[in-house]
Scaffold this active site. Structure first.
Site, short mmCIF file in Angstrom:
data_model
loop_
_atom_site.label_atom_id
_atom_site.label_comp_id
_atom_site.label_asym_id
_atom_site.label_seq_id
_atom_site.Cartn_x
_atom_site.Cartn_y
_atom_site.Cartn_z
N ASN A 211 19.65 16.83 23.66
CA ASN A 211 20.40 15.96 24.58
C ASN A 211 21.70 16.68 24.94
OD1 ASN A 211 22.63 15.09 22.69
ND2 ASN A 211 20.83 14.52 21.49
N ASP A 280 16.19 10.90 17.84
CA ASP A 280 15.46 9.86 17.10
C ASP A 280 14.02 10.28 16.82
OD1 ASP A 280 17.48 7.85 16.90
OD2 ASP A 280 17.29 7.58 19.06
N LYS A 290 4.84 30.59 20.20
CA LYS A 290 5.14 30.02 21.51
C LYS A 290 3.88 29.40 22.12
CE LYS A 290 6.96 31.10 26.01
NZ LYS A 290 7.02 32.11 27.03
N PHE A 325 28.56 5.43 16.30
CA PHE A 325 28.71 5.36 17.75
C PHE A 325 27.43 4.76 18.31
CE2 PHE A 325 32.39 7.71 19.56
CZ PHE A 325 33.03 8.02 18.37
N LYS A 339 23.17 -2.71 16.93
CA LYS A 339 23.07 -1.48 16.14
C LYS A 339 23.95 -1.55 14.90
CE LYS A 339 21.50 1.96 19.33
NZ LYS A 339 21.84 2.88 20.40
N LYS A 343 22.11 -1.24 11.32
CA LYS A 343 22.38 -0.05 10.50
C LYS A 343 23.35 -0.35 9.37
CE LYS A 343 21.47 3.15 14.33
NZ LYS A 343 20.90 4.49 14.15
#
Ligand code: PMT
Length: 404
Positions: A211, A280, A290, A325, A339, A343
């Site tokens: 990301n 995740d 490869k 976060f 969340k 959590k």
């Protein structure tokens, strides 16, 4: 001033070749009187102005001058192991240039590449040299890397000119040292663990799922923790940021590696902040070779969940204060609050990662803080350094009273 807070601190004073070298004698003497352990490093040119014997006498310790001196330890490495803070006073244009460029051609310039503690540079030189584009550019580079530059004072210089370029008085240098050590800061004695950046989950040796996290948010948090006097460990995914001064950085790549690194440290800290954008999901069976695309128009990836690092630590007993976060693209507050609950966190920082001007990669962020009692605080758009301050303001009141 008594400077009690410097007692027992391990300080390296680096003296380079300018007339203000004689003033470093007063600095070393003041540090020794305050009970600090001082080691002095001198360049060859510094020894033209003051002899090593003066510093050895004032510091009560051998002075390091020579890269090639015969000794049991490796000089520049042992200095890095020793130092909790370094001050270069006076810092000549030459050492500033070498430090900014990474030139390592003597003991001090080589040692400067090894320090992972706060480094303070106190330039002292002729005004025209100080004002030159080269010196100003090098100072800018050092500042960007987290080096603290103490502004030289204005006055009559040894060369007869009047202007900026004088080494500030010892008290100003001691203030800078104390601030860099976070002495008396609100997180003095607190141990903080921060995760930052993305993780990379390999498909094969050359491809991965990741990301756009740049690490800026997490790095700003670790820097701010140190500025407040905490000792900080940063577990960083692959990012292009310089390591913040005074922070112990462990670099990882995958979520599994970040998980292991966090678990290795989380038992020893008072505050854990998960700013990393942890994948995740990961490819269930990454290929050792490869993957060939020939003959394939489509490919189906089989993904499996990664460990939820922050939820794992939040489930420990005893456990540190845990701040997470929430990266959301819709229903920001409701999703973040959910969340926090799922959590088991103490505080969550909700940010909208659907906007290009904040969140991933940006220098700014706009967040809302939600604590375990459901109290919400929406903050305006601000720099990530400012967000870090707001997050630590909110986190430090959650620390148990006996911490720090
Ligand atoms: O790095 P920058 O470019 O500065 O960008 C900052 C940021 C957008 C990455 C940062 O502000 C941010 O939002 N970080 C959290 C990103 C994220 O993974 O959010 P999440 O909502 O998917 O996860 C919630 C929390 O669980 C986070 O604290 C995350 O670190 C943690 N988590 C997630 C998955 C997982 N497997 N383990 C975790 O610990």
């Amino acid at each position: 001033m008594a400077r009690e807070a410097l007692r027992g601190r391990r300080i390296v004073v680096a003296v380079t070749g300018g007339i203000a070298a004689y003033k470093a004698c007063d600095l070393v003497s003041a540090l020794a009187r305050a009970g600090a352990e001082v080691r002095v490093v001198m360049t060859r040119n510094a020894q033209r102005f003051v002899g090593p014997l003066s510093f050895a006498t004032l510091s009560g310790s051998e002075v390091s001058c020579d890269m090639w001196a015969e000794r049991d330890d490796i000089g520049h490495i042992s200095l890095a192991d020793f130092a909790q803070a370094v001050i270069i006073a006076p810092a000549t244009a030459n050492i500033i240039g070498k430090y900014a460029s990474g030139i390592a051609d003597d003991l001090l310039s080589t040692a400067l590449l090894t320090f992972d503690c706060p480094v303070i540079v106190a330039p002292a030189m002729n005004t025209r040299m100080l004002d030159s584009d080269a010196v100003q550019g090098n100072l800018r580079t050092l500042r960007e890397r987290g080096v603290r530059v103490v502004e030289p004072e204005e006055g009559r210089l040894a060369c007869g000119h009047v202007g900026p370029g004088r080494l500030p008085p010892t008290e100003v240098l001691l203030d800078a040292l104390e601030e860099s050590l976070g002495v008396g800061g609100p997180l003095s004695g607190v141990r903080v663990l921060v995760t930052a950046g993305p993780t990379r989950e390999p498909l094969d040796p050359v491809r991965f799922i990741s990301n756009p996290s740049s690490g800026k948010m997490g790095y700003a948090l670790a820097e701010e923790a140190v500025r407040r006097g905490a000792s900080a460990v940063l577990i960083s995914g692959p990012v292009a940021l310089p390591e913040p001064a005074g922070v112990a950085v462990t670099r990882v790549s995958t979520a599994a590696q970040m998980h292991d690194a966090v678990e290795a440290h989380a038992g020893e800290v008072d505050l854990f902040i998960g700013a990393a954008a942890v994948a995740d999901w990961r490819p269930a069976q990454p290929s050792d070779e490869k993957l060939k695309k020939s003959g394939r128009e489509e490919m189906t990836l089989h993904l499996t969940r990664t460990p939820d690092i922050i939820a794992g630590v939040a489930g420990w007993n005893p456990r540190p204060v845990v701040v997470g976060f929430a990266a959301e693209t819709g229903d920001l507050l409701a999703n973040a609050a959910q969340k926090l609950q799922e959590k088991g966190l103490d505080l969550i920082v909700a940010n909208d990662v659907g906007r290009a001007d904040i969140g991933f990669g940006a220098d700014a962020n706009e967040v809302a803080l939600i604590d375990a009692s459901g109290h919400q605080q929406r903050l305006p758009r601000m720099t990530k350094a400012e967000v870090a301050r707001a997050v630590l303001d909110a986190a430090q009141v959650l620390l148990p009273r006996d911490v720090g």
